[in-house]
Design a protein around this motif. Structure first.
Motif, PDB file in Angstrom:
ATOM      1  N   PHE A 258       0.820  -1.214   0.000  1.00 34.69           N
ATOM      2  CA  PHE A 258       0.000   0.000   0.000  1.00 34.69           C
ATOM      3  C   PHE A 258       0.855   1.266   0.000  1.00 34.69           C
ATOM      4  CE2 PHE A 258      -2.635  -3.313   1.897  1.00 34.69           C
ATOM      5  CZ  PHE A 258      -3.742  -3.241   1.054  1.00 34.69           C
ATOM      6  N   SER A 260       2.095   2.311  -2.595  1.00 34.47           N
ATOM      7  CA  SER A 260       1.670   2.937  -3.844  1.00 34.47           C
ATOM      8  C   SER A 260       0.269   3.524  -3.675  1.00 34.47           C
ATOM      9  CB  SER A 260       1.666   1.909  -4.983  1.00 34.47           C
ATOM     10  OG  SER A 260       0.962   2.400  -6.098  1.00 34.47           O
ATOM     11  N   ARG A 261       0.136   4.807  -3.950  1.00 38.44           N
ATOM     12  CA  ARG A 261      -1.182   5.452  -3.908  1.00 38.44           C
ATOM     13  C   ARG A 261      -2.130   4.818  -4.926  1.00 38.44           C
ATOM     14  NH1 ARG A 261      -2.205  11.899  -5.168  1.00 38.44           N
ATOM     15  NH2 ARG A 261      -4.447  11.733  -5.606  1.00 38.44           N
ATOM     16  N   THR A 264      -3.693   1.533  -3.506  1.00 39.50           N
ATOM     17  CA  THR A 264      -4.712   1.823  -2.499  1.00 39.50           C
ATOM     18  C   THR A 264      -5.990   2.354  -3.146  1.00 39.50           C
ATOM     19  OG1 THR A 264      -2.971   2.351  -0.908  1.00 39.50           O
ATOM     20  CG2 THR A 264      -5.180   3.121  -0.393  1.00 39.50           C
ATOM     21  N   ALA A 265      -5.847   3.341  -4.020  1.00 42.22           N
ATOM     22  CA  ALA A 265      -7.018   3.895  -4.704  1.00 42.22           C
ATOM     23  C   ALA A 265      -7.685   2.849  -5.574  1.00 42.22           C
ATOM     24  CB  ALA A 265      -6.605   5.100  -5.544  1.00 42.22           C
ATOM     25  N   ASN A 267      -7.854  -0.410  -5.243  1.00 41.04           N
ATOM     26  CA  ASN A 267      -8.640  -1.387  -4.493  1.00 41.04           C
ATOM     27  C   ASN A 267      -9.900  -0.772  -3.893  1.00 41.04           C
ATOM     28  OD1 ASN A 267      -7.369  -4.274  -4.100  1.00 41.04           O
ATOM     29  ND2 ASN A 267      -5.672  -2.840  -4.248  1.00 41.04           N
ATOM     30  N   LEU A 268      -9.819   0.457  -3.423  1.00 39.28           N
ATOM     31  CA  LEU A 268     -11.015   1.122  -2.906  1.00 39.28           C
ATOM     32  C   LEU A 268     -12.068   1.265  -4.006  1.00 39.28           C
ATOM     33  CD1 LEU A 268     -12.636   2.746  -0.810  1.00 39.28           C
ATOM     34  CD2 LEU A 268     -11.322   4.767  -1.507  1.00 39.28           C
ATOM     35  N   SER A 379      -4.707  -1.258  -9.834  1.00 38.44           N
ATOM     36  CA  SER A 379      -4.542  -2.102  -8.648  1.00 38.44           C
ATOM     37  C   SER A 379      -3.211  -2.843  -8.618  1.00 38.44           C
ATOM     38  CB  SER A 379      -5.692  -3.110  -8.554  1.00 38.44           C
ATOM     39  OG  SER A 379      -6.931  -2.450  -8.423  1.00 38.44           O
ATOM     40  N   THR A 398     -11.284  -7.583  -3.231  1.00 41.33           N
ATOM     41  CA  THR A 398     -12.087  -6.382  -3.010  1.00 41.33           C
ATOM     42  C   THR A 398     -13.299  -6.370  -3.935  1.00 41.33           C
ATOM     43  OG1 THR A 398     -10.631  -5.145  -4.517  1.00 41.33           O
ATOM     44  CG2 THR A 398     -10.163  -4.988  -2.166  1.00 41.33           C
TER      45      THR A 398
END
Length: 480
Positions: A258, A260-261, A264-265, A267-268, A379, A398
């Motif tokens: 995580f 890496s931005r 994280t973005a 997967n959200l 991702s 996710t």
């Protein structure tokens, strides 16, 4: 012996993904025949679907990490063997217990196949346009697998009976296994760390409890004691997993993933995207069969325009992203899918396929496929070979968990609307009102996802999303 062309290797890996998604959807239109053939009760029939989804969703993280530690090709071959054997067992099942157990084992195999195949596919190409095109193929195949399952389920059930839906999956699995053994080069595992058994057990049990609670809530209600107990267990197990990961020398989900931005973005947004994806393929066939009166085969054939739009969108995604940028492409795709869902929210009880389903299906297919390609790339952006399988497993997890949450919530909302309308409206109108509510809520979720994408995704995403700068020298085939 010379290495096979990368295009051939990608085709084999995409076939593995196709087979997993085929097994997800191929049973949907054949459930009444399966129920009568094996002697399932109405409540047990849902577990023909749920057993597969539970095992698949709960073990994806473990499958991804295992492929990083043991080798992506090795785990892919093992997963295909388990998947194919379980499929053949399901085809021969003569009792409810054997069939449901076989479907659960299918899910175990799929949890190994999906992240390992994605890791190998991503590793074939260096970040840049070439990898973007590979992910476009991945997106097209993923969409085609889901739609083909509905069509084949109807065709095979009508022609030879429900066991052949499982025979077909078994044959396909073993064919892909043979092609993998021949075409996909072996490579050493990228990570020699120890496997996190405690983290694996707690994460799998937490996800199982969560997904079981969500799927049961659709039938029993959110205040059912069993549902509440499942959510409580999921909370406790998730807390235990978090504590284990903080102290483990080799955590199942390393914090570096995580860093890496983009990851994280990605997967959200993938979780939110999944809440609508799975629900769409649940409600749309129900509307076609229960309101429009289509038979299973006609319903399956009615998914073809959506599938073709999906394949077209995935094919065009790299070119669009190269022209307007990854972030703009993702936002535009999500808004296109939102428009299609809003259109579906206007379906009518006396509608037809041509007036109520065809147009929005094409919009949804285009938006869904382009968004899938962009989110998959996001991702795994910047992830090293040592974590490629885990990154793929996390993205799939996710999406699966998001799908379970979304389906439970939207099914509950649709049921509530239908219940309130029953007595005041004709039965078909009451059903239609419920489906309209589900599609409208799905559109709202997608609109929020598009807004978050505009805020969270960088203007020029790094890593695996297509961009205009020339890519580095391509990696050798078989790179993990």
């Amino acid at each position: 012996m010379p290495s096979p062309p990368r295009a051939a290797v990608l085709a084999v890996l995409a076939s593995a993904q196709f087979t997993v998604l085929l097994a997800t959807s191929i049973v949907n239109v054949a459930l009444p025949q399966i129920r009568d053939g094996v002697g399932l009760s109405d409540s047990a029939t849902t577990w023909v679907v749920n057993a597969y989804g539970l095992a698949f969703g709960a073990l994806l993280l473990s499958g991804g990490r295992a492929s990083d530690l043991l080798g992506h090709r090795r785990v892919l071959l093992a997963g295909l063997g388990v998947f194919g054997t379980a499929s053949a067992t399901a085809a021969l099942a003569a009792s409810p217990g054997v069939l449901i157990a076989a479907r659960a084992v299918q899910g175990v195999g799929a949890a190994a196949v999906a992240p390992a195949a994605l890791a190998l596919a991503v590793g074939l190409y260096a970040p840049g346009p070439a990898r973007g095109r590979a992910l476009a193929v991945w997106g097209a195949v993923s969409g085609a697998g889901g739609a083909a399952g509905v069509v084949l389920g109807g065709l095979l059930t009508r022609a030879w009976g429900w066991p052949w839906i499982f025979h077909a999956v078994a044959i396909g699995s073993f064919a892909v296994l043979a092609a993998t053994a021949v075409c996909v080069p072996a490579a050493r595992p990228a990570d020699r760390a120890r496997f996190d058994w405690a983290g694996t057990a707690t994460s799998a049990l937490a996800l199982t409890a969560l997904v079981w609670g969500l799927t049961t809530a659709r039938r029993s209600g959110w205040t059912d004691i069993g549902v509440l107990a499942a959510f409580a267990a999921a909370t406790v197990l998730a807390a235990a997993f978090w504590r284990i990961e903080r102290t483990s020398a080799s955590p199942l989900v390393p914090p570096r993933l995580f860093a890496s931005r983009d990851v994280t973005a990605g997967n959200l947004l993938t979780g939110l995207f999944g809440t609508v994806w799975i629900a769409l393929f649940f409600f749309l066939p129900l509307y076609q069969q229960q309101v429009l009166g289509e038979d299973p085969l006609t319903t399956g054939l009615g998914q073809l325009p959506l599938a073709l739009a999906n394949m077209l969108g995935a094919t065009l995604a790299p070119a669009v992203a190269g022209r307007i940028g990854g972030r703009a492409t993702l936002v535009a795709a999500l808004l296109t899918e939102t428009a299609g869902m809003l259109w579906l929210s206007r379906i009518s009880a006396d509608g037809t396929f041509l007036t109520d389903v065809l147009g929005p299906s094409i919009l949804v297919g285009l938006g869904l496929s382009v968004a899938f390609v962009q989110l998959t790339g996001l991702s795994v952006a910047g992830v090293s070979g040592a974590d490629a399988g885990l990154a793929g497993g996390l993205a799939n997890t996710t999406r699966q968990v998001g799908g379970a949450v979304g389906l439970a919530a939207l099914a509950t909302a649709a049921g509530s609307v239908t219940s309130r309308a029953t007595g005041n409206q004709p039965p078909l109108q009451a059903l239609t009102d419920g489906y309209r509510a589900a599609f409208a809520l799905g559109a709202a979720v997608l609109a929020c996802t598009a807004l978050l994408a505009a805020l969270l995704v960088r203007r020029a995403p790094a890593g695996d999303l297509p961009h205009r700068t020339p890519p580095p020298e391509p990696a050798a085939p078989g790179r993990p």
